[in-house]
Design a protein around this motif. Structure first.
Motif, PDB file in Angstrom:
ATOM      1  N   GLN A 148      31.785  39.299  48.440  1.00  0.00           N
ATOM      2  CA  GLN A 148      31.222  38.290  47.547  1.00  0.00           C
ATOM      3  C   GLN A 148      31.746  38.460  46.131  1.00  0.00           C
ATOM      4  O   GLN A 148      32.038  37.475  45.438  1.00  0.00           O
ATOM      5  N   LYS A 149      31.918  39.708  45.707  1.00  0.00           N
ATOM      6  CA  LYS A 149      32.456  39.970  44.371  1.00  0.00           C
ATOM      7  C   LYS A 149      33.874  39.420  44.248  1.00  0.00           C
ATOM      8  O   LYS A 149      34.216  38.766  43.250  1.00  0.00           O
ATOM      9  N   ILE A 150      34.687  39.669  45.262  1.00  0.00           N
ATOM     10  CA  ILE A 150      36.070  39.177  45.237  1.00  0.00           C
ATOM     11  C   ILE A 150      36.085  37.645  45.279  1.00  0.00           C
ATOM     12  O   ILE A 150      36.886  37.005  44.579  1.00  0.00           O
ATOM     13  N   THR A 151      35.212  37.058  46.066  1.00  0.00           N
ATOM     14  CA  THR A 151      35.128  35.597  46.133  1.00  0.00           C
ATOM     15  C   THR A 151      34.769  35.005  44.776  1.00  0.00           C
ATOM     16  O   THR A 151      35.329  33.987  44.354  1.00  0.00           O
ATOM     17  N   ASP A 152      33.846  35.649  44.075  1.00  0.00           N
ATOM     18  CA  ASP A 152      33.441  35.165  42.743  1.00  0.00           C
ATOM     19  C   ASP A 152      34.604  35.270  41.747  1.00  0.00           C
ATOM     20  O   ASP A 152      34.823  34.342  40.941  1.00  0.00           O
ATOM     21  N   LEU A 153      35.339  36.379  41.792  1.00  0.00           N
ATOM     22  CA  LEU A 153      36.479  36.538  40.883  1.00  0.00           C
ATOM     23  C   LEU A 153      37.544  35.491  41.166  1.00  0.00           C
ATOM     24  O   LEU A 153      38.125  34.898  40.246  1.00  0.00           O
ATOM     25  N   ARG A 154      37.810  35.260  42.440  1.00  0.00           N
ATOM     26  CA  ARG A 154      38.798  34.232  42.811  1.00  0.00           C
ATOM     27  C   ARG A 154      38.359  32.861  42.357  1.00  0.00           C
ATOM     28  O   ARG A 154      39.196  32.044  41.918  1.00  0.00           O
ATOM     29  N   ALA A 155      37.069  32.569  42.447  1.00  0.00           N
ATOM     30  CA  ALA A 155      36.569  31.246  42.040  1.00  0.00           C
ATOM     31  C   ALA A 155      36.841  31.002  40.554  1.00  0.00           C
ATOM     32  O   ALA A 155      37.203  29.886  40.152  1.00  0.00           O
ATOM     33  N   ARG A 156      36.704  32.032  39.752  1.00  0.00           N
ATOM     34  CA  ARG A 156      36.984  31.882  38.322  1.00  0.00           C
ATOM     35  C   ARG A 156      38.465  31.648  38.071  1.00  0.00           C
ATOM     36  O   ARG A 156      38.860  30.866  37.185  1.00  0.00           O
ATOM     37  N   LEU A 157      39.311  32.312  38.850  1.00  0.00           N
ATOM     38  CA  LEU A 157      40.748  32.097  38.712  1.00  0.00           C
ATOM     39  C   LEU A 157      41.161  30.732  39.248  1.00  0.00           C
ATOM     40  O   LEU A 157      42.052  30.072  38.699  1.00  0.00           O
ATOM     41  N   GLU A 158      40.509  30.293  40.326  1.00  0.00           N
ATOM     42  CA  GLU A 158      40.813  28.969  40.882  1.00  0.00           C
ATOM     43  C   GLU A 158      40.426  27.869  39.893  1.00  0.00           C
ATOM     44  O   GLU A 158      41.090  26.826  39.804  1.00  0.00           O
ATOM     45  N   TYR A 159      39.364  28.103  39.125  1.00  0.00           N
ATOM     46  CA  TYR A 159      38.989  27.142  38.079  1.00  0.00           C
ATOM     47  C   TYR A 159      40.108  27.040  37.042  1.00  0.00           C
ATOM     48  O   TYR A 159      40.469  25.934  36.598  1.00  0.00           O
TER      49      TYR A 159
ATOM     50  N   THR B 157      39.504  34.245  29.787  1.00  0.00           N
ATOM     51  CA  THR B 157      38.967  34.240  31.153  1.00  0.00           C
ATOM     52  C   THR B 157      39.735  35.203  32.047  1.00  0.00           C
ATOM     53  O   THR B 157      39.146  35.951  32.832  1.00  0.00           O
ATOM     54  N   SER B 158      41.061  35.190  31.929  1.00  0.00           N
ATOM     55  CA  SER B 158      41.875  36.115  32.716  1.00  0.00           C
ATOM     56  C   SER B 158      41.521  37.560  32.389  1.00  0.00           C
ATOM     57  O   SER B 158      41.386  38.411  33.296  1.00  0.00           O
ATOM     58  N   ALA B 159      41.351  37.860  31.114  1.00  0.00           N
ATOM     59  CA  ALA B 159      41.042  39.228  30.700  1.00  0.00           C
ATOM     60  C   ALA B 159      39.674  39.672  31.218  1.00  0.00           C
ATOM     61  O   ALA B 159      39.486  40.839  31.577  1.00  0.00           O
ATOM     62  N   SER B 160      38.712  38.725  31.249  1.00  0.00           N
ATOM     63  CA  SER B 160      37.380  39.086  31.735  1.00  0.00           C
ATOM     64  C   SER B 160      37.419  39.417  33.231  1.00  0.00           C
ATOM     65  O   SER B 160      36.746  40.343  33.691  1.00  0.00           O
ATOM     66  N   VAL B 161      38.222  38.652  33.998  1.00  0.00           N
ATOM     67  CA  VAL B 161      38.378  38.947  35.427  1.00  0.00           C
ATOM     68  C   VAL B 161      39.068  40.294  35.608  1.00  0.00           C
ATOM     69  O   VAL B 161      38.673  41.115  36.443  1.00  0.00           O
ATOM     70  N   ARG B 162      40.094  40.531  34.806  1.00  0.00           N
ATOM     71  CA  ARG B 162      40.842  41.786  34.911  1.00  0.00           C
ATOM     72  C   ARG B 162      39.949  42.976  34.555  1.00  0.00           C
ATOM     73  O   ARG B 162      40.060  44.048  35.170  1.00  0.00           O
ATOM     74  N   THR B 163      39.057  42.802  33.594  1.00  0.00           N
ATOM     75  CA  THR B 163      38.132  43.876  33.237  1.00  0.00           C
ATOM     76  C   THR B 163      37.227  44.232  34.414  1.00  0.00           C
ATOM     77  O   THR B 163      36.973  45.416  34.686  1.00  0.00           O
ATOM     78  N   GLU B 164      36.768  43.215  35.121  1.00  0.00           N
ATOM     79  CA  GLU B 164      35.904  43.483  36.273  1.00  0.00           C
ATOM     80  C   GLU B 164      36.695  44.127  37.409  1.00  0.00           C
ATOM     81  O   GLU B 164      36.157  44.941  38.167  1.00  0.00           O
ATOM     82  N   ILE B 165      37.955  43.770  37.542  1.00  0.00           N
ATOM     83  CA  ILE B 165      38.807  44.448  38.527  1.00  0.00           C
ATOM     84  C   ILE B 165      38.979  45.912  38.151  1.00  0.00           C
ATOM     85  O   ILE B 165      38.907  46.809  39.010  1.00  0.00           O
ATOM     86  N   ASP B 166      39.192  46.174  36.864  1.00  0.00           N
ATOM     87  CA  ASP B 166      39.343  47.554  36.395  1.00  0.00           C
ATOM     88  C   ASP B 166      38.072  48.366  36.657  1.00  0.00           C
ATOM     89  O   ASP B 166      38.136  49.567  36.964  1.00  0.00           O
ATOM     90  N   GLU B 167      36.915  47.719  36.536  1.00  0.00           N
ATOM     91  CA  GLU B 167      35.650  48.408  36.824  1.00  0.00           C
ATOM     92  C   GLU B 167      35.573  48.794  38.304  1.00  0.00           C
ATOM     93  O   GLU B 167      35.096  49.887  38.645  1.00  0.00           O
TER      94      GLU B 167
END
Length: 463
Positions: free
Chosen positions: A163-174, A201-211
């Motif tokens: 679900q976490k990965i799906t949410d991150l992808r949804a933000r990138l798909e936007y 937005t990209s940086a915020s997704v990348r930060t969550e990936i780094d976490e």
């Protein structure tokens, strides 16, 4: 190799571990499982006419000649509400090897195919019962060395990572959609995505990936256990310490130098943390080819270790071999253990010349068991330093997932650099698409057959 062309076969396998046990389970999955079970099963209840879904039926399994094989409990679970998403029958037999083998042979003689490794979970994935991260979590649950590792796998099995990965992808798909609008309607009065918003937005997704990636190292010891290597000169007491830590005589202990010529490995559980102990050959100069090979292997294990216990005889000054070994070890991964504290002449000042190496030092008696509990506590603390107990909802990617996340994070970092450099939006959209597709490799929307086979081939047959 899992062949998609065989996906419609009815398959069967023993689902319990090999060996003798009180109960053994055979699982059958596919469209023919119910008819096969009916052909073999004779219910003890005379009113039985067919399997009632999700009920246990008691009776006997008969072979082709009508001879009784075993008294069993059978359950039928119709798809799609089953583990694989297909019709499933599970047969609970007595757990002897001969019993299970005989029952499985009768099932296979009915035209059922023996399942490949991981094929039941593979079908669950292909039939949408779980995503790929959950499928991998099944194997992690099975192989979890401790309760903490089991919990980390359970969190992923529940679908939280997917679900976490799906949410991150949804933000990138936007973002991809906004870029498409900007490219397709450049001259229209449409409020388009600004470069600043794209970068943010990209940086915020990348930060969550780094976490997520930070959790990999933080939970590694809980998920995989840790390697602790016992090293030191001959007769320093490594084998005695091995036995003391294990609480039993596993290693041979004699006064003769060089008793341990190879290495011994055993596991212990230190308050929920799985530790692999490796007792290595004593360090000394030797012309014996076998002993030299053992010393080389010991050196390799020290390089791989999460922690090295460098043993020394505390009744005498440290030897040149011990000093030279200490000089090659990382102080952050080494504890100097002065042994034989029970003997006259023991003196911690004998290790004074080790101060330059900044090694933590502990005094013990492996033979008498003195301060072994203290050493165990320090081993655990040193392995877990900075990690602590996993959080209840800790998402800890495995090695494959971490590699995928790293690739996606790199793509997003380069996207942000390209955006700041003024690269056109149509080219930026390619990087976004690549990042989205890369993340899909975790949940399995986009995954090659090679990736799937490498994952499910690691499963046991029956799961």
């Amino acid at each position: 190799m899992l062949d998609p062309r065989l996906a419609n076969d009815t398959i069967a396998a023993i689902a319990t571990p090999p060996g003798d046990g009180g109960v053994g389970i055979i699982r059958i999955s596919g469209s023919q499982c119910r008819s096969v079970a009916n052909a073999l099963f004779r219910a003890a209840n005379q009113r039985f006419t067919d399997f009632i879904p999700y009920h246990l039926h008691y009776g006997h399994l008969l072979d082709a000649n009508g001879n009784e094989l075993d008294d069993v409990l059978c359950a039928f679970m119709p798809g799609p509400n089953s583990y694989t998403g297909e019709d499933i029958v599970e047969i609970n037999c007595h757990g002897g090897r001969a019993v299970l083998s005989a029952v499985l042979d009768e099932i296979l003689h009915k035209g059922v195919r023996l399942a490949e490794r991981g094929e039941f979970t593979y079908r669950a994935f292909m039939n949408g019962r779980m995503d790929l991260s959950q499928a991998e979590a099944v194997a992690e649950m099975i192989h979890a060395p401790t309760k903490a590792a089991m919990h980390l796998a359970q969190v992923k099995l529940s679908g939280l990572l997917g679900q976490k990965i799906t949410d991150l992808r949804a933000r990138l798909e936007y973002l991809r959609a906004q870029l498409c609008i900007a490219v397709d309607f450049p001259d229209d009065e449409i409020e388009c995505l600004s470069p600043e918003e794209l970068i943010e937005t990209s940086a915020s997704v990348r930060t969550e990936i780094d976490e997520l990636l930070s959790a990999v190292d933080r939970t590694k010891a809980w998920r995989e256990g840790a390697l602790v290597v016992l090293a030191g000169r001959v007769n320093a007491g490594k084998s005695s310490l091995m036995n003391a830590l294990l609480g039993r005589n596993r290693a041979i202990v004699t006064d003769q130098p060089g008793t341990t010529r190879d290495y011994l490995e055993e596991s212990i559980n230190l308050n929920g943390l799985n530790i692999r102990l490796a007792d290595t050959a004593g360090i000394r100069q030797t012309d014996d080819a076998i002993e030299a090979a053992g010393l080389e292997k010991g050196r390799e294990l020290m390089d791989q270790a999460d922690l090295v216990l460098l043993l020394a005889d505390g009744t005498a000054p440290l030897t040149d071999e011990t000093m030279s070994t200490a000089a090659t070890l990382d102080p952050q991964k080494t504890v100097l253990v002065l042994n034989k504290s029970d003997l006259d002449g023991f003196d911690t000042s004998n290790a004074a010349q080790m101060a330059a190496h900044d090694l933590e030092m502990l005094a013990i008696s492996a033979k008498k068991g003195t301060d072994i509990d203290t050493l165990c506590a320090r081993i655990r603390d040193r392995i877990l330093q900075g990690a602590g107990q996993p959080d209840p909802d800790e998402l800890a990617p495995n090695a494959r997932q971490a590699a995928v996340l790293g690739e996606a994070a790199l793509e997003l970092s380069e996207l942000e650099q390209d955006t700041a450099a003024g690269i056109p939006y149509d080219l930026l959209s390619v990087r976004l698409e690549t990042a989205c597709n890369t993340l899909s490799g975790i949940t399995g929307e986009i995954a090659s057959n090679d990736v799937l086979n490498s994952i499910f081939d690691a499963f046991c047959i029956g799961k």
